[in-house]
Motif scaffolding. Sequence first.
Motif, PDB file in Angstrom:
ATOM      1  N   GLY A   1       0.824  -1.212   0.000  1.00  0.00           N
ATOM      2  CA  GLY A   1       0.000   0.000   0.000  1.00  0.00           C
ATOM      3  C   GLY A   1       0.853   1.255   0.000  1.00  0.00           C
ATOM      4  O   GLY A   1       1.802   1.396  -0.772  1.00  0.00           O
ATOM      5  N   ASN A   2       0.545   2.184   0.917  1.00  0.00           N
ATOM      6  CA  ASN A   2       1.252   3.468   0.955  1.00  0.00           C
ATOM      7  C   ASN A   2       2.629   3.386   1.608  1.00  0.00           C
ATOM      8  O   ASN A   2       3.364   4.359   1.631  1.00  0.00           O
ATOM      9  N   ILE A   3       2.999   2.230   2.103  1.00  0.00           N
ATOM     10  CA  ILE A   3       4.332   2.060   2.674  1.00  0.00           C
ATOM     11  C   ILE A   3       5.389   2.144   1.581  1.00  0.00           C
ATOM     12  O   ILE A   3       6.503   2.602   1.812  1.00  0.00           O
ATOM     13  N   GLU A   4       5.001   1.763   0.378  1.00  0.00           N
ATOM     14  CA  GLU A   4       5.910   1.880  -0.759  1.00  0.00           C
ATOM     15  C   GLU A   4       6.297   3.348  -0.982  1.00  0.00           C
ATOM     16  O   GLU A   4       7.465   3.670  -1.217  1.00  0.00           O
ATOM     17  N   ALA A   5       5.331   4.234  -0.869  1.00  0.00           N
ATOM     18  CA  ALA A   5       5.604   5.672  -1.026  1.00  0.00           C
ATOM     19  C   ALA A   5       6.522   6.174   0.085  1.00  0.00           C
ATOM     20  O   ALA A   5       7.383   7.033  -0.153  1.00  0.00           O
ATOM     21  N   PHE A   6       6.350   5.651   1.281  1.00  0.00           N
ATOM     22  CA  PHE A   6       7.210   6.034   2.410  1.00  0.00           C
ATOM     23  C   PHE A   6       8.670   5.733   2.089  1.00  0.00           C
ATOM     24  O   PHE A   6       9.543   6.576   2.290  1.00  0.00           O
ATOM     25  N   PHE A   7       8.937   4.528   1.587  1.00  0.00           N
ATOM     26  CA  PHE A   7      10.314   4.161   1.261  1.00  0.00           C
ATOM     27  C   PHE A   7      10.865   4.978   0.107  1.00  0.00           C
ATOM     28  O   PHE A   7      12.039   5.326   0.089  1.00  0.00           O
ATOM     29  N   ARG A   8      10.038   5.299  -0.856  1.00  0.00           N
ATOM     30  CA  ARG A   8      10.494   6.132  -1.975  1.00  0.00           C
ATOM     31  C   ARG A   8      10.912   7.516  -1.467  1.00  0.00           C
ATOM     32  O   ARG A   8      11.897   8.078  -1.919  1.00  0.00           O
ATOM     33  N   LYS A   9      10.166   8.058  -0.495  1.00  0.00           N
ATOM     34  CA  LYS A   9      10.529   9.358   0.092  1.00  0.00           C
ATOM     35  C   LYS A   9      11.841   9.279   0.859  1.00  0.00           C
ATOM     36  O   LYS A   9      12.561  10.269   0.962  1.00  0.00           O
ATOM     37  N   GLN A  10      12.142   8.103   1.397  1.00  0.00           N
ATOM     38  CA  GLN A  10      13.390   7.914   2.137  1.00  0.00           C
ATOM     39  C   GLN A  10      14.577   7.692   1.207  1.00  0.00           C
ATOM     40  O   GLN A  10      15.710   7.601   1.658  1.00  0.00           O
ATOM     41  N   GLY A  11      14.320   7.578  -0.101  1.00  0.00           N
ATOM     42  CA  GLY A  11      15.397   7.437  -1.070  1.00  0.00           C
ATOM     43  C   GLY A  11      15.621   6.034  -1.596  1.00  0.00           C
ATOM     44  O   GLY A  11      16.587   5.795  -2.311  1.00  0.00           O
ATOM     45  N   TYR A  12      14.746   5.107  -1.263  1.00  0.00           N
ATOM     46  CA  TYR A  12      14.887   3.739  -1.754  1.00  0.00           C
ATOM     47  C   TYR A  12      14.233   3.630  -3.126  1.00  0.00           C
ATOM     48  O   TYR A  12      13.064   3.929  -3.290  1.00  0.00           O
ATOM     49  N   ARG A  13      15.008   3.212  -4.115  1.00  0.00           N
ATOM     50  CA  ARG A  13      14.517   3.112  -5.495  1.00  0.00           C
ATOM     51  C   ARG A  13      13.851   1.772  -5.757  1.00  0.00           C
ATOM     52  O   ARG A  13      12.881   1.690  -6.487  1.00  0.00           O
ATOM     53  N   GLU A  14      14.390   0.705  -5.165  1.00  0.00           N
ATOM     54  CA  GLU A  14      13.844  -0.633  -5.394  1.00  0.00           C
ATOM     55  C   GLU A  14      13.313  -1.183  -4.074  1.00  0.00           C
ATOM     56  O   GLU A  14      14.008  -1.161  -3.055  1.00  0.00           O
ATOM     57  N   ILE A  15      12.082  -1.677  -4.109  1.00  0.00           N
ATOM     58  CA  ILE A  15      11.448  -2.232  -2.921  1.00  0.00           C
ATOM     59  C   ILE A  15      11.077  -3.678  -3.223  1.00  0.00           C
ATOM     60  O   ILE A  15      10.199  -3.943  -4.039  1.00  0.00           O
ATOM     61  N   LEU A  16      11.766  -4.601  -2.575  1.00  0.00           N
ATOM     62  CA  LEU A  16      11.484  -6.027  -2.729  1.00  0.00           C
ATOM     63  C   LEU A  16      10.550  -6.440  -1.598  1.00  0.00           C
ATOM     64  O   LEU A  16      10.704  -5.979  -0.471  1.00  0.00           O
TER      65      LEU A  16
END
Length: 91
Positions: free
Chosen positions: A12-27
């Motif tokens: 869900g929106n946790i993916e957006a949280f990691f993108r804001k933290q600078g993570y490009r790839e989320i496995l």
Amino acid sequence: MTVLVVGADRLGNIEAFFRKQGYREILHVSGRKASDTAIHIPSHVHMVVVFTDFVNHNLARVIKAKAKERNIRVIFSKRSCSALAKTFCLA
């Protein structure tokens, strides 16, 4: 940077949280299957996040040991953006 998320059926929106933290790839690994204890942490992962309300103790222990072997940061959190943000800032 790459993050491995263990637990939860969907991010869900946790993916957006990691993108804001600078993570490009989320496995993502759901952690619901018994075979998930044989998980291999890819070499390009910078951090592992374990959602404690979705995984069993054995899987959490296995993930922690594998990450420690490779000196990868591990964060244990509940699955909510507010809990994750709080844990992320403290770690």
